[in-house]
Design a protein around this motif. Structure first.
Motif, PDB file in Angstrom:
ATOM      1  N   SER A 148     -14.204  -1.475 -16.877  1.00 50.51           N
ATOM      2  CA  SER A 148     -15.297  -2.185 -16.307  1.00 50.51           C
ATOM      3  C   SER A 148     -15.809  -0.951 -15.037  1.00 50.51           C
ATOM      4  O   SER A 148     -15.009  -0.258 -14.594  1.00 50.51           O
ATOM      5  CB  SER A 148     -14.729  -3.466 -15.566  1.00 50.51           C
ATOM      6  N   TYR A 149     -17.113  -1.129 -14.767  1.00 45.02           N
ATOM      7  CA  TYR A 149     -17.739  -0.406 -13.756  1.00 45.02           C
ATOM      8  C   TYR A 149     -19.157  -1.219 -13.308  1.00 45.02           C
ATOM      9  O   TYR A 149     -19.448  -2.288 -14.169  1.00 45.02           O
ATOM     10  CB  TYR A 149     -18.022   1.138 -14.209  1.00 45.02           C
ATOM     11  N   VAL A 150     -19.670  -0.756 -12.203  1.00 48.50           N
ATOM     12  CA  VAL A 150     -20.444  -1.513 -11.623  1.00 48.50           C
ATOM     13  C   VAL A 150     -21.747  -0.616 -11.553  1.00 48.50           C
ATOM     14  O   VAL A 150     -21.718   0.447 -10.890  1.00 48.50           O
ATOM     15  CB  VAL A 150     -20.283  -2.009 -10.284  1.00 48.50           C
ATOM     16  N   GLN A 151     -22.999  -0.949 -12.048  1.00 49.20           N
ATOM     17  CA  GLN A 151     -24.148  -0.156 -11.980  1.00 49.20           C
ATOM     18  C   GLN A 151     -25.072  -0.777 -10.953  1.00 49.20           C
ATOM     19  O   GLN A 151     -25.456  -2.138 -10.990  1.00 49.20           O
ATOM     20  CB  GLN A 151     -24.923  -0.284 -13.326  1.00 49.20           C
ATOM     21  N   VAL A 152     -25.547  -0.149 -10.165  1.00 48.47           N
ATOM     22  CA  VAL A 152     -26.677  -0.629  -9.081  1.00 48.47           C
ATOM     23  C   VAL A 152     -28.145  -0.268  -9.711  1.00 48.47           C
ATOM     24  O   VAL A 152     -28.259   1.001 -10.204  1.00 48.47           O
ATOM     25  CB  VAL A 152     -26.487   0.317  -7.585  1.00 48.47           C
ATOM     26  N   LEU A 153     -28.851  -1.219  -9.998  1.00 46.35           N
ATOM     27  CA  LEU A 153     -30.019  -1.269 -10.444  1.00 46.35           C
ATOM     28  C   LEU A 153     -31.196  -0.942  -9.489  1.00 46.35           C
ATOM     29  O   LEU A 153     -30.841  -1.117  -8.229  1.00 46.35           O
ATOM     30  CB  LEU A 153     -30.357  -2.641 -11.073  1.00 46.35           C
ATOM     31  N   PRO A 154     -32.308  -0.479  -9.734  1.00 47.40           N
ATOM     32  CA  PRO A 154     -33.439  -0.085  -8.856  1.00 47.40           C
ATOM     33  C   PRO A 154     -33.668  -1.347  -8.044  1.00 47.40           C
ATOM     34  O   PRO A 154     -33.742  -2.507  -8.520  1.00 47.40           O
ATOM     35  CB  PRO A 154     -34.340   0.274  -9.699  1.00 47.40           C
ATOM     36  N   ARG A 155     -33.929  -1.161  -6.850  1.00 46.92           N
ATOM     37  CA  ARG A 155     -34.434  -2.058  -5.802  1.00 46.92           C
ATOM     38  C   ARG A 155     -36.031  -2.294  -5.814  1.00 46.92           C
ATOM     39  O   ARG A 155     -36.619  -1.019  -5.980  1.00 46.92           O
ATOM     40  CB  ARG A 155     -33.895  -1.978  -4.140  1.00 46.92           C
TER      41      ARG A 155
END
Length: 208
Positions: free
Chosen positions: A79-86
């Motif tokens: 598992s990993y976390v992707q930061v999406l565009p603000r």
């Protein structure tokens, strides 16, 4: 997973006054006591942008994160976390939790979603009438309508999706840059945010 409204270290903040070491240590101690692990993230390092100060500067923090226990890590080891565009619709970046590699290579079937913007198109009612047959049963009509409306959506609104995807990709690149937020990229970001807002709020397409 979400906004914890705290940071773990001074490296999780840009701008503002000196970081309160007591607060960061308190937050880290609570994480350790609960035996949780911060999954980290891919993408922009800061997930919250504060309001502009009197001198024009802004405060950026990593307030959003995913914490997991050992059971989760054992079961979802990839598992990993992707930061999406603000975007301008929120002062936070959204987080996407990916729990592992995609095993099934077949493209999954997407559920049917009704789009409000369809109602604002002049040809929508005529399209529905033309796609509906009084000679067919309800199930057949619904199946036919779904196929036809998917094609109609791509032909009529496909350019909106492509432009939105392109704008979000450019915003992601800017927010992930090491030169951001102390460069001309801030001005470019404002321009792209304005374009994205105009696209989504267009009166012609009636998204809302």
């Amino acid at each position: 997973m979400g906004d914890f409204n705290d940071i773990r270290a001074s490296s999780e903040r840009i701008g503002g006054f000196q970081v309160n070491a007591h607060c960061t240590r308190w937050f880290q101690d609570r994480i350790n006591e609960a035996r949780l692990t911060d999954l980290g993230s891919k993408g922009p390092s800061m997930t919250w942008r504060g309001p502009r100060a009197m001198n024009g500067s802004r405060l950026f923090k990593r307030l959003d994160r995913v914490l997991a226990n050992s059971h989760f890590l054992n079961f979802f080891s990839e598992s990993y976390v992707q930061v999406l565009p603000r975007t301008e619709f929120s002062d936070h970046n959204a987080l996407l939790l990916c729990v592992g590699a995609q095993v099934n290579t077949m493209k999954p079937l997407k559920p049917f979603h009704f789009e409000v913007m369809w109602l604002g198109h002049d040809d929508f009612n005529r399209f529905i009438n033309d796609s509906w047959s009084t000679q067919e049963v309800l199930e057949t009509n619904l199946a036919t309508l779904q196929q036809n409306i998917d094609k109609w959506h791509k032909s009529v609104f496909g350019f909106v999706e492509k432009k939105k995807t392109k704008l979000l990709a450019r915003l992601k690149g800017i927010q992930n840059s090491k030169a951001y937020p102390f460069s001309f990229l801030c001005r470019l970001e404002c321009q792209l945010q304005s374009e994205l807002e105009s696209l989504l709020r267009s009166e012609e397409l009636k998204w809302f």
